[in-house]
Write a protein that holds these residues in place. Structure first.
Motif, PDB file in Angstrom:
ATOM      1  N   TYR A   1     -31.351  13.193 -40.633  1.00 24.60           N
ATOM      2  CA  TYR A   1     -32.143  14.238 -41.583  1.00 24.60           C
ATOM      3  C   TYR A   1     -31.158  14.420 -42.931  1.00 24.60           C
ATOM      4  CZ  TYR A   1     -34.022  18.301 -43.806  1.00 24.60           C
ATOM      5  OH  TYR A   1     -34.354  19.242 -44.761  1.00 24.60           O
ATOM      6  N   LEU A   2     -29.909  14.544 -42.404  1.00 28.88           N
ATOM      7  CA  LEU A   2     -28.767  14.967 -43.688  1.00 28.88           C
ATOM      8  C   LEU A   2     -28.444  13.537 -44.492  1.00 28.88           C
ATOM      9  CD1 LEU A   2     -26.106  16.830 -41.534  1.00 28.88           C
ATOM     10  CD2 LEU A   2     -27.906  17.924 -43.061  1.00 28.88           C
ATOM     11  N   THR A   3     -28.749  12.579 -43.668  1.00 28.24           N
ATOM     12  CA  THR A   3     -28.414  11.269 -44.714  1.00 28.24           C
ATOM     13  C   THR A   3     -29.401  11.305 -45.995  1.00 28.24           C
ATOM     14  OG1 THR A   3     -29.915  10.005 -43.198  1.00 28.24           O
ATOM     15  CG2 THR A   3     -27.620   9.870 -42.803  1.00 28.24           C
ATOM     16  N   HIS A   4     -30.497  11.701 -45.824  1.00 31.25           N
ATOM     17  CA  HIS A   4     -31.633  11.527 -46.733  1.00 31.25           C
ATOM     18  C   HIS A   4     -31.426  12.794 -47.825  1.00 31.25           C
ATOM     19  CE1 HIS A   4     -33.687   8.515 -44.402  1.00 31.25           C
ATOM     20  NE2 HIS A   4     -33.724   9.178 -43.507  1.00 31.25           N
ATOM     21  N   GLU A   5     -30.650  13.743 -47.607  1.00 35.39           N
ATOM     22  CA  GLU A   5     -30.355  14.921 -48.162  1.00 35.39           C
ATOM     23  C   GLU A   5     -29.135  15.112 -49.030  1.00 35.39           C
ATOM     24  OE1 GLU A   5     -33.074  17.211 -48.290  1.00 35.39           O
ATOM     25  OE2 GLU A   5     -34.255  15.747 -47.096  1.00 35.39           O
ATOM     26  N   TYR A   6     -28.016  14.221 -48.528  1.00 35.51           N
ATOM     27  CA  TYR A   6     -26.824  14.684 -49.182  1.00 35.51           C
ATOM     28  C   TYR A   6     -26.233  13.306 -49.750  1.00 35.51           C
ATOM     29  CZ  TYR A   6     -27.217  19.449 -47.437  1.00 35.51           C
ATOM     30  OH  TYR A   6     -27.479  20.484 -47.394  1.00 35.51           O
ATOM     31  N   LYS A   7     -25.376  13.210 -50.799  1.00 32.80           N
ATOM     32  CA  LYS A   7     -24.766  12.269 -51.252  1.00 32.80           C
ATOM     33  C   LYS A   7     -23.436  12.004 -50.216  1.00 32.80           C
ATOM     34  CE  LYS A   7     -22.229  10.515 -55.406  1.00 32.80           C
ATOM     35  NZ  LYS A   7     -22.063  10.973 -56.786  1.00 32.80           N
ATOM     36  N   PHE A   8     -22.663  13.009 -49.743  1.00 31.60           N
ATOM     37  CA  PHE A   8     -21.312  12.400 -48.942  1.00 31.60           C
ATOM     38  C   PHE A   8     -21.807  13.194 -47.403  1.00 31.60           C
ATOM     39  CE2 PHE A   8     -19.744  13.126 -53.201  1.00 31.60           C
ATOM     40  CZ  PHE A   8     -19.311  11.883 -53.355  1.00 31.60           C
ATOM     41  N   LEU A   9     -22.095  12.299 -46.409  1.00 27.48           N
ATOM     42  CA  LEU A   9     -22.760  12.963 -45.195  1.00 27.48           C
ATOM     43  C   LEU A   9     -21.628  13.643 -44.263  1.00 27.48           C
ATOM     44  CD1 LEU A   9     -24.830  12.759 -43.580  1.00 27.48           C
ATOM     45  CD2 LEU A   9     -24.222  10.734 -42.431  1.00 27.48           C
ATOM     46  N   VAL A  10     -20.102  13.087 -44.434  1.00 26.12           N
ATOM     47  CA  VAL A  10     -18.879  13.603 -43.856  1.00 26.12           C
ATOM     48  C   VAL A  10     -18.003  14.001 -44.614  1.00 26.12           C
ATOM     49  CG1 VAL A  10     -19.803  12.512 -41.499  1.00 26.12           C
ATOM     50  CG2 VAL A  10     -17.992  11.428 -42.898  1.00 26.12           C
ATOM     51  N   HIS A  11     -17.118  14.868 -44.217  1.00 28.37           N
ATOM     52  CA  HIS A  11     -15.863  15.503 -44.982  1.00 28.37           C
ATOM     53  C   HIS A  11     -14.853  14.316 -44.763  1.00 28.37           C
ATOM     54  CE1 HIS A  11     -17.893  18.959 -46.374  1.00 28.37           C
ATOM     55  NE2 HIS A  11     -18.599  19.165 -45.389  1.00 28.37           N
ATOM     56  N   LYS A  12     -13.779  14.479 -45.569  1.00 28.68           N
ATOM     57  CA  LYS A  12     -12.735  13.773 -45.471  1.00 28.68           C
ATOM     58  C   LYS A  12     -11.731  13.672 -44.190  1.00 28.68           C
ATOM     59  CE  LYS A  12     -10.981  13.921 -50.341  1.00 28.68           C
ATOM     60  NZ  LYS A  12     -10.295  14.449 -51.256  1.00 28.68           N
ATOM     61  N   HIS A  13     -11.463  12.875 -43.444  1.00 27.94           N
ATOM     62  CA  HIS A  13     -10.550  12.772 -42.422  1.00 27.94           C
ATOM     63  C   HIS A  13     -11.891  12.903 -41.127  1.00 27.94           C
ATOM     64  CE1 HIS A  13      -7.241  12.884 -44.758  1.00 27.94           C
ATOM     65  NE2 HIS A  13      -7.785  14.038 -45.481  1.00 27.94           N
TER      66      HIS A  13
ATOM     67  N   PRO B   1     -23.295  19.743 -44.605  1.00 26.22           N
ATOM     68  CA  PRO B   1     -22.728  20.951 -44.052  1.00 26.22           C
ATOM     69  C   PRO B   1     -21.849  20.407 -42.919  1.00 26.22           C
ATOM     70  CG  PRO B   1     -25.003  20.879 -43.450  1.00 26.22           C
ATOM     71  CD  PRO B   1     -24.799  20.011 -44.513  1.00 26.22           C
ATOM     72  N   THR B   2     -20.753  21.114 -42.482  1.00 24.52           N
ATOM     73  CA  THR B   2     -19.967  20.561 -41.211  1.00 24.52           C
ATOM     74  C   THR B   2     -20.732  21.084 -39.953  1.00 24.52           C
ATOM     75  OG1 THR B   2     -18.715  22.736 -41.349  1.00 24.52           O
ATOM     76  CG2 THR B   2     -17.644  20.899 -42.508  1.00 24.52           C
ATOM     77  N   PRO B   3     -20.418  20.447 -38.819  1.00 30.91           N
ATOM     78  CA  PRO B   3     -20.830  20.846 -37.465  1.00 30.91           C
ATOM     79  C   PRO B   3     -20.847  22.473 -37.557  1.00 30.91           C
ATOM     80  CG  PRO B   3     -19.729  18.933 -37.183  1.00 30.91           C
ATOM     81  CD  PRO B   3     -19.362  19.550 -38.517  1.00 30.91           C
ATOM     82  N   SER B   4     -19.763  23.173 -37.787  1.00 28.14           N
ATOM     83  CA  SER B   4     -19.770  24.669 -37.663  1.00 28.14           C
ATOM     84  C   SER B   4     -20.548  25.282 -38.670  1.00 28.14           C
ATOM     85  CB  SER B   4     -18.090  25.073 -38.023  1.00 28.14           C
ATOM     86  OG  SER B   4     -17.148  24.574 -36.918  1.00 28.14           O
ATOM     87  N   GLU B   5     -20.777  24.680 -39.625  1.00 28.56           N
ATOM     88  CA  GLU B   5     -21.939  25.554 -40.779  1.00 28.56           C
ATOM     89  C   GLU B   5     -23.314  25.376 -40.269  1.00 28.56           C
ATOM     90  OE1 GLU B   5     -19.162  24.946 -44.911  1.00 28.56           O
ATOM     91  OE2 GLU B   5     -20.701  23.377 -44.295  1.00 28.56           O
TER      92      GLU B   5
END
Length: 190
Positions: A18-30, A71-75
């Motif tokens: 779902y997030l791949t279709h909503e956000y430009k950057f899927l995962v954060h640095k590192h 969002p991160t997993p925690s968010e």
């Protein structure tokens, strides 16, 4: 959770799909996608099945805050917990989903056969979202004519089971109900 019926890894993968279709950057640095899915899966396992069911609603709420970063997993977990708490009073006041038998209530017949006290308590005994709008209109008109209530006062009683604000927990709902009852006791006695 040993009695879980949720495929936590599958839900985590669906969330990131779902997030791949909503956000430009899927995962954060590192971070890697696989690492995020693994982390989210382990965090989802700490939630009840009922809480996990709110993942899509939680993501839609997160999506209302525009950002290029997913969002991160925690968010995600925090949003799922918040969304499930929002619906907790409603869920707690119903039978388990497996035991629900659809009863069709004829609210019109119920209203027409009610005495004055039953009409007063109509929206305490019946949830406003299940009662047809025209019955709500009758409630407002009846109270205006027989009790001298303003439309606002009738709507206070109609919203007896409503959440007083977004993300309200069970305590806030109970406090709101107490305030409504206090208002009408003071109105009668004052």
């Amino acid at each position: 959770m040993s009695n879980t019926k949720v495929n936590h890894k599958g839900v985590a993968e669906e969330i990131y799909e779902y997030l791949t279709h909503e956000y430009k950057f899927l995962v954060h640095k590192h971070m890697t996608l696989e690492g995020c899915i693994k982390t989210l899966t382990s965090k989802l396992k700490r939630l009840t099945d009922h809480q996990v069911d709110f993942w899509l609603m939680a993501l839609r709420e997160i999506g209302m805050h525009k950002s290029d970063n997913a969002p991160t997993p925690s968010e995600i977990i925090a949003a799922i917990i918040a969304k499930s708490k929002e619906f907790k009073p409603v869920i707690d006041n119903h039978l388990a989903i497996n035991t629900i038998v659809e009863n069709v209530i004829d609210y019109e017949a119920l209203w027409r056969s009610s005495n004055d006290q039953q009409k007063h308590d109509f929206f305490i005994d019946n949830r406003f979202h299940k009662v047809p709008p025209y019955i709500r209109y009758w409630f407002v008109k009846y109270n205006e004519e027989h009790r001298g209530w303003s439309p606002h006062e009738s709507h206070m009683m109609i919203k007896y089971w409503a959440l007083p604000f977004t993300h309200a927990n069970e305590g806030a709902v109970i406090n709101n109900q107490k305030e409504i009852m206090k208002y009408f006791r003071e109105r009668i006695n004052g």
